[in-house]
Structures are given as C-alpha cells and as structure tokens.
Design a protein around this motif. Structure first.
Motif, PDB file in Angstrom:
ATOM      1  N   ASP A 271      17.743 -22.154 -37.255  1.00  0.00           N
ATOM      2  CA  ASP A 271      17.210 -23.315 -37.964  1.00  0.00           C
ATOM      3  C   ASP A 271      15.762 -23.523 -37.555  1.00  0.00           C
ATOM      4  O   ASP A 271      15.376 -23.197 -36.436  1.00  0.00           O
ATOM      5  CB  ASP A 271      18.031 -24.559 -37.618  1.00  0.00           C
ATOM      6  N   GLY A 272      14.969 -24.070 -38.463  1.00  0.00           N
ATOM      7  CA  GLY A 272      13.601 -24.442 -38.148  1.00  0.00           C
ATOM      8  C   GLY A 272      12.534 -23.532 -38.715  1.00  0.00           C
ATOM      9  O   GLY A 272      11.346 -23.805 -38.556  1.00  0.00           O
ATOM     10  N   TYR A 273      12.920 -22.457 -39.379  1.00  0.00           N
ATOM     11  CA  TYR A 273      11.917 -21.540 -39.931  1.00  0.00           C
ATOM     12  C   TYR A 273      11.073 -22.212 -41.034  1.00  0.00           C
ATOM     13  O   TYR A 273       9.940 -21.802 -41.271  1.00  0.00           O
ATOM     14  CB  TYR A 273      12.576 -20.283 -40.507  1.00  0.00           C
ATOM     15  N   GLN A 274      11.622 -23.255 -41.673  1.00  0.00           N
ATOM     16  CA  GLN A 274      10.917 -23.898 -42.778  1.00  0.00           C
ATOM     17  C   GLN A 274       9.526 -24.389 -42.383  1.00  0.00           C
ATOM     18  O   GLN A 274       8.561 -24.171 -43.098  1.00  0.00           O
ATOM     19  CB  GLN A 274      11.724 -25.087 -43.350  1.00  0.00           C
ATOM     20  N   ASN A 275       9.439 -25.057 -41.243  1.00  0.00           N
ATOM     21  CA  ASN A 275       8.129 -25.567 -40.808  1.00  0.00           C
ATOM     22  C   ASN A 275       7.634 -24.906 -39.524  1.00  0.00           C
ATOM     23  O   ASN A 275       6.502 -25.096 -39.125  1.00  0.00           O
ATOM     24  CB  ASN A 275       8.151 -27.087 -40.649  1.00  0.00           C
ATOM     25  N   ALA A 276       8.504 -24.143 -38.858  1.00  0.00           N
ATOM     26  CA  ALA A 276       8.160 -23.362 -37.660  1.00  0.00           C
ATOM     27  C   ALA A 276       7.504 -24.190 -36.555  1.00  0.00           C
ATOM     28  O   ALA A 276       6.668 -23.706 -35.823  1.00  0.00           O
ATOM     29  CB  ALA A 276       7.283 -22.166 -38.034  1.00  0.00           C
ATOM     30  N   GLN A 277       7.913 -25.441 -36.437  1.00  0.00           N
ATOM     31  CA  GLN A 277       7.450 -26.277 -35.329  1.00  0.00           C
ATOM     32  C   GLN A 277       8.392 -26.137 -34.134  1.00  0.00           C
ATOM     33  O   GLN A 277       7.971 -26.168 -32.996  1.00  0.00           O
ATOM     34  CB  GLN A 277       7.369 -27.741 -35.770  1.00  0.00           C
ATOM     35  N   TRP A 278       9.694 -26.005 -34.437  1.00  0.00           N
ATOM     36  CA  TRP A 278      10.725 -25.804 -33.433  1.00  0.00           C
ATOM     37  C   TRP A 278      11.804 -24.956 -34.084  1.00  0.00           C
ATOM     38  O   TRP A 278      12.520 -25.422 -34.963  1.00  0.00           O
ATOM     39  CB  TRP A 278      11.282 -27.136 -32.977  1.00  0.00           C
ATOM     40  N   ILE A 279      11.897 -23.718 -33.685  1.00  0.00           N
ATOM     41  CA  ILE A 279      12.895 -22.807 -34.245  1.00  0.00           C
ATOM     42  C   ILE A 279      13.996 -22.625 -33.210  1.00  0.00           C
ATOM     43  O   ILE A 279      13.728 -22.336 -32.043  1.00  0.00           O
ATOM     44  CB  ILE A 279      12.265 -21.450 -34.625  1.00  0.00           C
ATOM     45  N   LEU A 280      15.226 -22.799 -33.658  1.00  0.00           N
ATOM     46  CA  LEU A 280      16.396 -22.658 -32.804  1.00  0.00           C
ATOM     47  C   LEU A 280      17.177 -21.422 -33.232  1.00  0.00           C
ATOM     48  O   LEU A 280      17.473 -21.254 -34.418  1.00  0.00           O
ATOM     49  CB  LEU A 280      17.296 -23.886 -32.915  1.00  0.00           C
ATOM     50  N   LEU A 281      17.486 -20.570 -32.273  1.00  0.00           N
ATOM     51  CA  LEU A 281      18.339 -19.403 -32.507  1.00  0.00           C
ATOM     52  C   LEU A 281      19.559 -19.541 -31.608  1.00  0.00           C
ATOM     53  O   LEU A 281      19.438 -19.633 -30.388  1.00  0.00           O
ATOM     54  CB  LEU A 281      17.586 -18.109 -32.169  1.00  0.00           C
ATOM     55  N   ASP A 282      20.736 -19.572 -32.208  1.00  0.00           N
ATOM     56  CA  ASP A 282      21.980 -19.800 -31.480  1.00  0.00           C
ATOM     57  C   ASP A 282      22.731 -18.482 -31.329  1.00  0.00           C
ATOM     58  O   ASP A 282      23.174 -17.893 -32.313  1.00  0.00           O
ATOM     59  CB  ASP A 282      22.826 -20.809 -32.256  1.00  0.00           C
ATOM     60  N   TYR A 283      22.852 -18.029 -30.088  1.00  0.00           N
ATOM     61  CA  TYR A 283      23.610 -16.821 -29.771  1.00  0.00           C
ATOM     62  C   TYR A 283      24.902 -17.159 -29.026  1.00  0.00           C
ATOM     63  O   TYR A 283      25.400 -16.359 -28.243  1.00  0.00           O
ATOM     64  CB  TYR A 283      22.755 -15.860 -28.934  1.00  0.00           C
ATOM     65  N   GLY A 284      25.435 -18.343 -29.245  1.00  0.00           N
ATOM     66  CA  GLY A 284      26.675 -18.749 -28.582  1.00  0.00           C
ATOM     67  C   GLY A 284      26.414 -19.294 -27.198  1.00  0.00           C
ATOM     68  O   GLY A 284      26.069 -20.464 -27.051  1.00  0.00           O
ATOM     69  N   ASP A 285      26.532 -18.468 -26.181  1.00  0.00           N
ATOM     70  CA  ASP A 285      26.311 -18.915 -24.801  1.00  0.00           C
ATOM     71  C   ASP A 285      24.831 -19.076 -24.462  1.00  0.00           C
ATOM     72  O   ASP A 285      24.491 -19.665 -23.441  1.00  0.00           O
ATOM     73  CB  ASP A 285      26.925 -17.928 -23.804  1.00  0.00           C
ATOM     74  N   VAL A 286      23.958 -18.539 -25.318  1.00  0.00           N
ATOM     75  CA  VAL A 286      22.517 -18.623 -25.086  1.00  0.00           C
ATOM     76  C   VAL A 286      21.843 -19.185 -26.333  1.00  0.00           C
ATOM     77  O   VAL A 286      22.038 -18.680 -27.435  1.00  0.00           O
ATOM     78  CB  VAL A 286      21.916 -17.234 -24.749  1.00  0.00           C
ATOM     79  N   MET A 287      21.048 -20.239 -26.142  1.00  0.00           N
ATOM     80  CA  MET A 287      20.274 -20.838 -27.231  1.00  0.00           C
ATOM     81  C   MET A 287      18.798 -20.581 -26.953  1.00  0.00           C
ATOM     82  O   MET A 287      18.344 -20.761 -25.823  1.00  0.00           O
ATOM     83  CB  MET A 287      20.507 -22.341 -27.302  1.00  0.00           C
ATOM     84  N   VAL A 288      18.075 -20.179 -27.990  1.00  0.00           N
ATOM     85  CA  VAL A 288      16.654 -19.893 -27.868  1.00  0.00           C
ATOM     86  C   VAL A 288      15.889 -20.966 -28.629  1.00  0.00           C
ATOM     87  O   VAL A 288      16.186 -21.238 -29.794  1.00  0.00           O
ATOM     88  CB  VAL A 288      16.312 -18.496 -28.440  1.00  0.00           C
ATOM     89  N   HIS A 289      14.906 -21.557 -27.952  1.00  0.00           N
ATOM     90  CA  HIS A 289      14.055 -22.584 -28.559  1.00  0.00           C
ATOM     91  C   HIS A 289      12.625 -22.063 -28.558  1.00  0.00           C
ATOM     92  O   HIS A 289      12.050 -21.833 -27.496  1.00  0.00           O
ATOM     93  CB  HIS A 289      14.120 -23.888 -27.745  1.00  0.00           C
ATOM     94  N   VAL A 290      12.081 -21.880 -29.751  1.00  0.00           N
ATOM     95  CA  VAL A 290      10.694 -21.431 -29.891  1.00  0.00           C
ATOM     96  C   VAL A 290       9.919 -22.587 -30.510  1.00  0.00           C
ATOM     97  O   VAL A 290      10.152 -22.955 -31.664  1.00  0.00           O
ATOM     98  CB  VAL A 290      10.576 -20.162 -30.771  1.00  0.00           C
ATOM     99  N   PHE A 291       9.030 -23.167 -29.725  1.00  0.00           N
ATOM    100  CA  PHE A 291       8.275 -24.341 -30.135  1.00  0.00           C
ATOM    101  C   PHE A 291       6.816 -24.007 -30.419  1.00  0.00           C
ATOM    102  O   PHE A 291       6.302 -23.011 -29.914  1.00  0.00           O
ATOM    103  CB  PHE A 291       8.226 -25.364 -28.986  1.00  0.00           C
ATOM    104  N   GLN A 292       6.162 -24.899 -31.140  1.00  0.00           N
ATOM    105  CA  GLN A 292       4.715 -24.995 -31.047  1.00  0.00           C
ATOM    106  C   GLN A 292       4.474 -25.882 -29.816  1.00  0.00           C
ATOM    107  O   GLN A 292       5.287 -26.755 -29.502  1.00  0.00           O
ATOM    108  CB  GLN A 292       4.123 -25.652 -32.287  1.00  0.00           C
ATOM    109  N   GLU A 293       3.378 -25.666 -29.129  1.00  0.00           N
ATOM    110  CA  GLU A 293       3.176 -26.313 -27.830  1.00  0.00           C
ATOM    111  C   GLU A 293       3.294 -27.838 -27.881  1.00  0.00           C
ATOM    112  O   GLU A 293       3.957 -28.444 -27.032  1.00  0.00           O
ATOM    113  CB  GLU A 293       1.821 -25.916 -27.241  1.00  0.00           C
ATOM    114  N   GLN A 294       2.689 -28.489 -28.865  1.00  0.00           N
ATOM    115  CA  GLN A 294       2.731 -29.957 -28.901  1.00  0.00           C
ATOM    116  C   GLN A 294       4.151 -30.490 -29.107  1.00  0.00           C
ATOM    117  O   GLN A 294       4.512 -31.535 -28.574  1.00  0.00           O
ATOM    118  CB  GLN A 294       1.770 -30.531 -29.954  1.00  0.00           C
ATOM    119  N   TYR A 295       4.988 -29.764 -29.837  1.00  0.00           N
ATOM    120  CA  TYR A 295       6.371 -30.194 -30.034  1.00  0.00           C
ATOM    121  C   TYR A 295       7.209 -29.913 -28.780  1.00  0.00           C
ATOM    122  O   TYR A 295       8.108 -30.688 -28.457  1.00  0.00           O
ATOM    123  CB  TYR A 295       6.973 -29.517 -31.270  1.00  0.00           C
ATOM    124  N   ARG A 296       6.888 -28.874 -28.086  1.00  0.00           N
ATOM    125  CA  ARG A 296       7.576 -28.605 -26.821  1.00  0.00           C
ATOM    126  C   ARG A 296       7.303 -29.727 -25.834  1.00  0.00           C
ATOM    127  O   ARG A 296       8.208 -30.213 -25.163  1.00  0.00           O
ATOM    128  CB  ARG A 296       7.110 -27.259 -26.240  1.00  0.00           C
TER     129      ARG A 296
END
Length: 125
Positions: free
Chosen positions: A79-104
């Motif tokens: 989720d989050g590819y639409q605006n790419a401010q905070w993209i979440l990738l869910d791998y079950g036991d591991v969640m990846v959060h890719v932010f733009q710096e100000q949103y982080r």
C-alpha cells in the motif's frame, strides 16, 4: 525447532529486503525487532526513507524485486504507491516501511516502538 526455522527464514528475508533497499540507496535503514514484546502483528519492522516520491517508489519496487529474486517470495500486501509518501510492504512476519524523510519524522515509528530492540543497519557506500 519450528521457531529456529522461522527465525532463520525471517533473517534471510530481512537480508534480501535490506539488499533491495541498498540497491536504490535507501537512507537510514533500521530493523525494529519486536519479538520480545509479544502480541504484535509481526516480528520486525524494516524502516528506511528516500528523498522524493520517485526515490521511495524505486526503493519499494527494488525491495519487491530483490526479495522475489533472492528468496522467491512475493509481498503479501502493499500500500502507498499512489502518493509514495509512505509505502508499506507486508511480508507476514516482516513489514517494510519506505518513507519520504518528512513523513518518517512525522509518524516516528522508532519512538512509537521504543520498547523494542532497534538495530541500525549500515548503508553500503
């Protein structure tokens, strides 16, 4: 025995995720290890940030491609590819959060999960 396999699988997955982040020069990579907290949705958060919508988008896509290449594993949910401010990738036991710096900085997941073990991951030059 199952826990060791699960932990080993998670470790390999985390290594592939970090490699995907590094391939696109993701910044300030951390692993929030939440296993000892109990009652959490997952065991680890991997967090990083990029400098722009384009950068965060390319980091997240690189993670997906690298994990599929190395671990033959596809993301369960994203989720989050639409605006790419905070993209979440869910791998079950591991969640990846890719932010733009100000949103982080604004959401500050590191502070929210301050009771967990926070591991700084070196970026490769």
């Amino acid at each position: 025995m199952v826990n060791k396999t699960r932990n080993s699988d998670s470790e390999h997955l985390i290594e592939a995720i970090v490699e995907g982040i590094r391939r696109k020069k993701g910044l300030d990579i951390i692993n929030i290890d939440m296993k000892k907290l109990g009652n959490t949705e997952c065991d680890n958060f991997i967090i990083c940030h990029g400098n722009s919508n384009t950068h965060t988008d390319s980091i997240a896509h690189s993670v997906e491609e690298t994990v599929e290449e190395i671990e033959n594993t596809r993301v369960w949910h994203k989720d989050g590819y639409q605006n790419a401010q905070w993209i979440l990738l869910d791998y079950g036991d591991v969640m990846v959060h890719v932010f733009q710096e100000q949103y982080r900085r604004f959401y500050d997941l590191e502070e929210l999960w301050a009771d967990a073990q926070i591991i700084q991951i070196e970026s490769e030059s």
